[in-house]
Design a protein around this motif. Structure first.
Motif, PDB file in Angstrom:
ATOM      1  N   ILE A  99       6.484   8.160   2.741  1.00  0.00           N
ATOM      2  CA  ILE A  99       6.335   8.540   4.143  1.00  0.00           C
ATOM      3  C   ILE A  99       7.717   8.724   4.745  1.00  0.00           C
ATOM      4  O   ILE A  99       8.590   7.881   4.589  1.00  0.00           O
ATOM      5  CB  ILE A  99       5.576   7.460   4.936  1.00  0.00           C
ATOM      6  N   SER A 100       7.911   9.836   5.414  1.00  0.00           N
ATOM      7  CA  SER A 100       9.191  10.070   6.084  1.00  0.00           C
ATOM      8  C   SER A 100       8.953  10.202   7.586  1.00  0.00           C
ATOM      9  O   SER A 100       7.814  10.289   8.044  1.00  0.00           O
ATOM     10  CB  SER A 100       9.845  11.346   5.554  1.00  0.00           C
ATOM     11  N   GLY A 101      10.019  10.246   8.330  1.00  0.00           N
ATOM     12  CA  GLY A 101       9.914  10.385   9.771  1.00  0.00           C
ATOM     13  C   GLY A 101       9.195  11.652  10.187  1.00  0.00           C
ATOM     14  O   GLY A 101       8.537  11.694  11.228  1.00  0.00           O
ATOM     15  N   THR A 102       9.284  12.701   9.379  1.00  0.00           N
ATOM     16  CA  THR A 102       8.617  13.953   9.732  1.00  0.00           C
ATOM     17  C   THR A 102       7.112  13.876   9.523  1.00  0.00           C
ATOM     18  O   THR A 102       6.381  14.716  10.023  1.00  0.00           O
ATOM     19  CB  THR A 102       9.182  15.131   8.916  1.00  0.00           C
ATOM     20  N   ASP A 103       6.636  12.843   8.807  1.00  0.00           N
ATOM     21  CA  ASP A 103       5.199  12.664   8.578  1.00  0.00           C
ATOM     22  C   ASP A 103       4.509  11.972   9.753  1.00  0.00           C
ATOM     23  O   ASP A 103       3.283  11.972   9.837  1.00  0.00           O
ATOM     24  CB  ASP A 103       4.949  11.825   7.317  1.00  0.00           C
ATOM     25  N   LEU A 104       5.280  11.400  10.657  1.00  0.00           N
ATOM     26  CA  LEU A 104       4.724  10.655  11.777  1.00  0.00           C
ATOM     27  C   LEU A 104       4.787  11.480  13.060  1.00  0.00           C
ATOM     28  O   LEU A 104       5.757  12.172  13.310  1.00  0.00           O
ATOM     29  CB  LEU A 104       5.504   9.356  11.991  1.00  0.00           C
ATOM     30  N   ALA A 105       3.760  11.375  13.859  1.00  0.00           N
ATOM     31  CA  ALA A 105       3.757  12.058  15.153  1.00  0.00           C
ATOM     32  C   ALA A 105       4.784  11.407  16.067  1.00  0.00           C
ATOM     33  O   ALA A 105       5.046  10.206  15.961  1.00  0.00           O
ATOM     34  CB  ALA A 105       2.368  11.984  15.779  1.00  0.00           C
ATOM     35  N   ALA A 106       5.363  12.178  16.953  1.00  0.00           N
ATOM     36  CA  ALA A 106       6.346  11.643  17.897  1.00  0.00           C
ATOM     37  C   ALA A 106       5.747  10.483  18.681  1.00  0.00           C
ATOM     38  O   ALA A 106       4.617  10.555  19.155  1.00  0.00           O
ATOM     39  CB  ALA A 106       6.796  12.745  18.845  1.00  0.00           C
ATOM     40  N   ASN A 107       6.492   9.412  18.790  1.00  0.00           N
ATOM     41  CA  ASN A 107       6.099   8.213  19.536  1.00  0.00           C
ATOM     42  C   ASN A 107       4.835   7.539  19.010  1.00  0.00           C
ATOM     43  O   ASN A 107       4.160   6.819  19.736  1.00  0.00           O
ATOM     44  CB  ASN A 107       5.926   8.533  21.031  1.00  0.00           C
ATOM     45  N   SER A 108       4.488   7.759  17.742  1.00  0.00           N
ATOM     46  CA  SER A 108       3.282   7.136  17.200  1.00  0.00           C
ATOM     47  C   SER A 108       3.507   5.697  16.749  1.00  0.00           C
ATOM     48  O   SER A 108       2.551   4.959  16.539  1.00  0.00           O
ATOM     49  CB  SER A 108       2.730   7.958  16.032  1.00  0.00           C
ATOM     50  N   VAL A 109       4.759   5.291  16.609  1.00  0.00           N
ATOM     51  CA  VAL A 109       5.070   3.911  16.232  1.00  0.00           C
ATOM     52  C   VAL A 109       5.921   3.314  17.340  1.00  0.00           C
ATOM     53  O   VAL A 109       7.012   3.783  17.623  1.00  0.00           O
ATOM     54  CB  VAL A 109       5.829   3.846  14.894  1.00  0.00           C
ATOM     55  N   GLY A 110       5.389   2.284  17.959  1.00  0.00           N
ATOM     56  CA  GLY A 110       6.099   1.621  19.048  1.00  0.00           C
ATOM     57  C   GLY A 110       6.280   0.150  18.755  1.00  0.00           C
ATOM     58  O   GLY A 110       6.014  -0.316  17.639  1.00  0.00           O
TER      59      GLY A 110
ATOM     60  N   ASP B 131       0.810  -1.218   0.000  1.00  0.00           N
ATOM     61  CA  ASP B 131       0.000   0.000   0.000  1.00  0.00           C
ATOM     62  C   ASP B 131       0.848   1.276   0.000  1.00  0.00           C
ATOM     63  O   ASP B 131       0.327   2.363  -0.234  1.00  0.00           O
ATOM     64  CB  ASP B 131      -0.903   0.046   1.240  1.00  0.00           C
ATOM     65  N   VAL B 132       2.140   1.146   0.271  1.00  0.00           N
ATOM     66  CA  VAL B 132       2.998   2.320   0.447  1.00  0.00           C
ATOM     67  C   VAL B 132       3.980   2.442  -0.707  1.00  0.00           C
ATOM     68  O   VAL B 132       4.682   1.502  -1.039  1.00  0.00           O
ATOM     69  CB  VAL B 132       3.780   2.220   1.779  1.00  0.00           C
ATOM     70  N   THR B 133       4.029   3.609  -1.309  1.00  0.00           N
ATOM     71  CA  THR B 133       4.992   3.899  -2.361  1.00  0.00           C
ATOM     72  C   THR B 133       6.329   4.229  -1.717  1.00  0.00           C
ATOM     73  O   THR B 133       6.378   4.957  -0.729  1.00  0.00           O
ATOM     74  CB  THR B 133       4.525   5.108  -3.200  1.00  0.00           C
ATOM     75  N   ALA B 134       7.406   3.716  -2.288  1.00  0.00           N
ATOM     76  CA  ALA B 134       8.739   3.970  -1.728  1.00  0.00           C
ATOM     77  C   ALA B 134       8.981   5.468  -1.579  1.00  0.00           C
ATOM     78  O   ALA B 134       8.742   6.248  -2.493  1.00  0.00           O
ATOM     79  CB  ALA B 134       9.805   3.357  -2.621  1.00  0.00           C
TER      80      ALA B 134
END
Length: 64
Positions: free
Chosen positions: A16-27, A10-13
């Motif tokens: 998505i970068s680290g700046t697109d994710l909220a802090a601590n949203s992926v654990g 589902d994700v194009t290479a």
């Protein structure tokens, strides 16, 4: 029923970068067990038969 997960296909290479994710949203619960290999870590020290990777991201000698 609608999916509630995102699959790799589902994700194009580079989409998505680290700046697109909220802090601590992926654990730990969101990551697959083999998602990050030792080679991808920025660990210091050297891996060997007598060292272990500690929580501070450093290879250190292990004593009995």
């Amino acid at each position: 029923m609608a999916r509630t997960t995102i699959r790799t296909e589902d994700v194009t290479a580079g989409a998505i970068s680290g700046t697109d994710l909220a802090a601590n949203s992926v654990g730990n619960t969101q990551m697959a067990d083999d998602a990050v290999g030792v080679d991808e870590l920025s660990a210091t020290g050297t891996a060997s038969a007598t060292t272990a990777l500690f929580g501070d991201n450093a290879w250190k000698a292990v004593s009995d």
